[in-house]
Design an enzyme around this catalytic site. Structure first.
Site, PDB file in Angstrom:
ATOM      1  N   LYS A   1       0.863  -1.191   0.000  1.00 56.47           N
ATOM      2  CA  LYS A   1       0.000   0.000   0.000  1.00 56.47           C
ATOM      3  C   LYS A   1       0.889   1.227   0.000  1.00 56.47           C
ATOM      4  O   LYS A   1       1.927   1.243   0.680  1.00 56.47           O
ATOM      5  CB  LYS A   1      -0.905   0.000   1.236  1.00 56.47           C
ATOM      6  CG  LYS A   1      -1.757   1.268   1.369  1.00 56.47           C
ATOM      7  CD  LYS A   1      -2.801   1.151   2.437  1.00 56.47           C
ATOM      8  CE  LYS A   1      -2.332   1.510   3.824  1.00 56.47           C
ATOM      9  NZ  LYS A   1      -1.745   2.851   3.978  1.00 56.47           N
TER      10      LYS A   1
ATOM     11  N   GLU B   1       0.705   5.783  -0.219  1.00 56.35           N
ATOM     12  CA  GLU B   1      -0.159   6.954  -0.089  1.00 56.35           C
ATOM     13  C   GLU B   1      -0.022   7.887  -1.279  1.00 56.35           C
ATOM     14  O   GLU B   1       1.086   8.082  -1.793  1.00 56.35           O
ATOM     15  CB  GLU B   1       0.199   7.719   1.196  1.00 56.35           C
ATOM     16  CG  GLU B   1      -0.052   6.927   2.463  1.00 56.35           C
ATOM     17  CD  GLU B   1       0.248   7.711   3.735  1.00 56.35           C
ATOM     18  OE1 GLU B   1       0.548   8.927   3.663  1.00 56.35           O
ATOM     19  OE2 GLU B   1       0.180   7.100   4.818  1.00 56.35           O
TER      20      GLU B   1
ATOM     21  N   GLU C   1      -9.179   7.477   3.827  1.00 54.82           N
ATOM     22  CA  GLU C   1      -9.050   7.788   5.255  1.00 54.82           C
ATOM     23  C   GLU C   1      -9.563   9.193   5.551  1.00 54.82           C
ATOM     24  O   GLU C   1      -9.134  10.169   4.924  1.00 54.82           O
ATOM     25  CB  GLU C   1      -7.576   7.656   5.688  1.00 54.82           C
ATOM     26  CG  GLU C   1      -7.385   7.985   7.168  1.00 54.82           C
ATOM     27  CD  GLU C   1      -6.030   7.597   7.733  1.00 54.82           C
ATOM     28  OE1 GLU C   1      -5.200   7.012   7.001  1.00 54.82           O
ATOM     29  OE2 GLU C   1      -5.798   7.905   8.920  1.00 54.82           O
TER      30      GLU C   1
HETATM   31  O1  KIV Z   1      -0.783   2.564   8.623  1.00 52.17           O
HETATM   32  C1  KIV Z   1      -1.970   2.283   8.777  1.00 52.17           C
HETATM   33  O2  KIV Z   1      -2.382   1.633   9.749  1.00 52.17           O
HETATM   34  C2  KIV Z   1      -2.898   2.731   7.745  1.00 52.17           C
HETATM   35  C3  KIV Z   1      -4.359   2.636   8.062  1.00 52.17           C
HETATM   36  C4  KIV Z   1      -4.759   3.767   8.936  1.00 52.17           C
HETATM   37  C5  KIV Z   1      -5.185   2.571   6.837  1.00 52.17           C
HETATM   38  O3  KIV Z   1      -2.496   3.192   6.733  1.00 52.17           O
END
Ligand code: KIV
Length: 263
Positions: A113, A115, A182
């Site tokens: 993931k 950002e 988020e």
């Molecule tokens: O790092 C994390 O836990 C996240 C979540 C808040 C989606 O990115």
């Protein structure tokens, strides 16, 4: 039950079943959250704040994430393991992004993931081309909080809503298989969810999403502070203090160890 993969997530999404994701950062909790039947375990860079005691996620390094991902992977969860790409591991170039994603996959991540929106679409495309599934993350993106003006609700103006929709579309087009939203206005998260043909997984962005994610330490009452959109399901922090206090009292009074604890 079969291992959850991107295909499983897409099948659930197409059937309209909600996708459940929760964070975990180590072997012990990965086993427990997997037993609870979540679809995905996010080894989030929230690790920095809830486990390592850093003031923000920006201090988290790729080595921190690799260690956490490998601990979670050793639990061999049925849930899909999503490894967060930390600040500084993908900004400089597509090549660096691919190298960092590869490290996370070598540690056991089954997807990564990162950002950002249109500005990281090229990175997403490059990582997907390298054969690694990518989850996007829009709205409040804590790694970029200095640029965004702090931890604030996103999508309050029509202009911001349109920006978020364009970002989400760019991530889908670049090959992301899902997008975390988020702290986005619920109405805007709904619009994004309707516009995309990949799942949205929300945190603090309302009910109109394809799934929900929460930080495990918020669910369990283990975080020193929690955002207003988190829900505490159990006061594990209190239970820990009580149990350890009882242990300390028993040691001091001579009650522990009892006869059954030594030979
Ligand atoms: O790092 C994390 O836990 C996240 C979540 C808040 C989606 O990115």
């Amino acid at each position: 039950m079969d291992k959850v993969t991107v295909r499983t997530i897409m099948k659930k999404y197409k059937k309209g079943e909600k996708i459940v994701m929760v964070t975990a950062y180590d072997y012990a909790f990965a086993r427990l959250v997997d037993q609870a039947g979540v679809d995905a375990i996010l080894v989030g860079d929230s690790l920095g704040m809830v486990v390592l005691g850093y003031p923000s996620t920006n201090q988290v390094t790729l080595d921190d994430m690799v260690r956490a991902v490998s601990a979670v992977a050793r639990a061999e969860p049925r849930a899909m393991i999503v490894g967060d790409m930390p600040f500084g591991s993908y900004e400089a170039s597509d090549e660096e992004a691919v190298r960092s994603a590869v490290e996370l996959v070598r540690a056991g991540a089954e997807a990564v993931k990162l950002e950002g929106g249109r500005e990281v679409a090229g990175r997403v495309r490059a990582i997907v081309r390298a054969g690694i599934p990518v989850m996007g993350h829009l709205g409040l993106t804590p790694q970029k909080r200095h640029l965004l003006g702090g931890y604030r609700l996103r999508g309050k103006s029509e202009e911001e809503a349109r920006e978020l929709i364009e970002d989400a579309k760019a991530l889908e087009e670049a090959g992301a298989f899902a997008v975390v939203l988020e702290f986005v206005k619920a109405e805007v998260a709904k619009r994004i969810t309707e516009e995309l043909s990949i799942p949205t997984i929300c945190i603090g962005a309302g009910p109109h999403c394809s799934g929900q994610v929460l930080v495990m330490h918020d669910i369990l009452g283990l975080a020193p502070f929690s955002p207003p959109f988190a829900k505490k399901y159990f006061d594990c922090g209190k239970a820990v203090v009580e149990a350890v206090r009882e242990f300390a009292e028993e040691v001091r009074s001579g009650k522990f160890p009892g006869e059954e604890h030594y030979w």
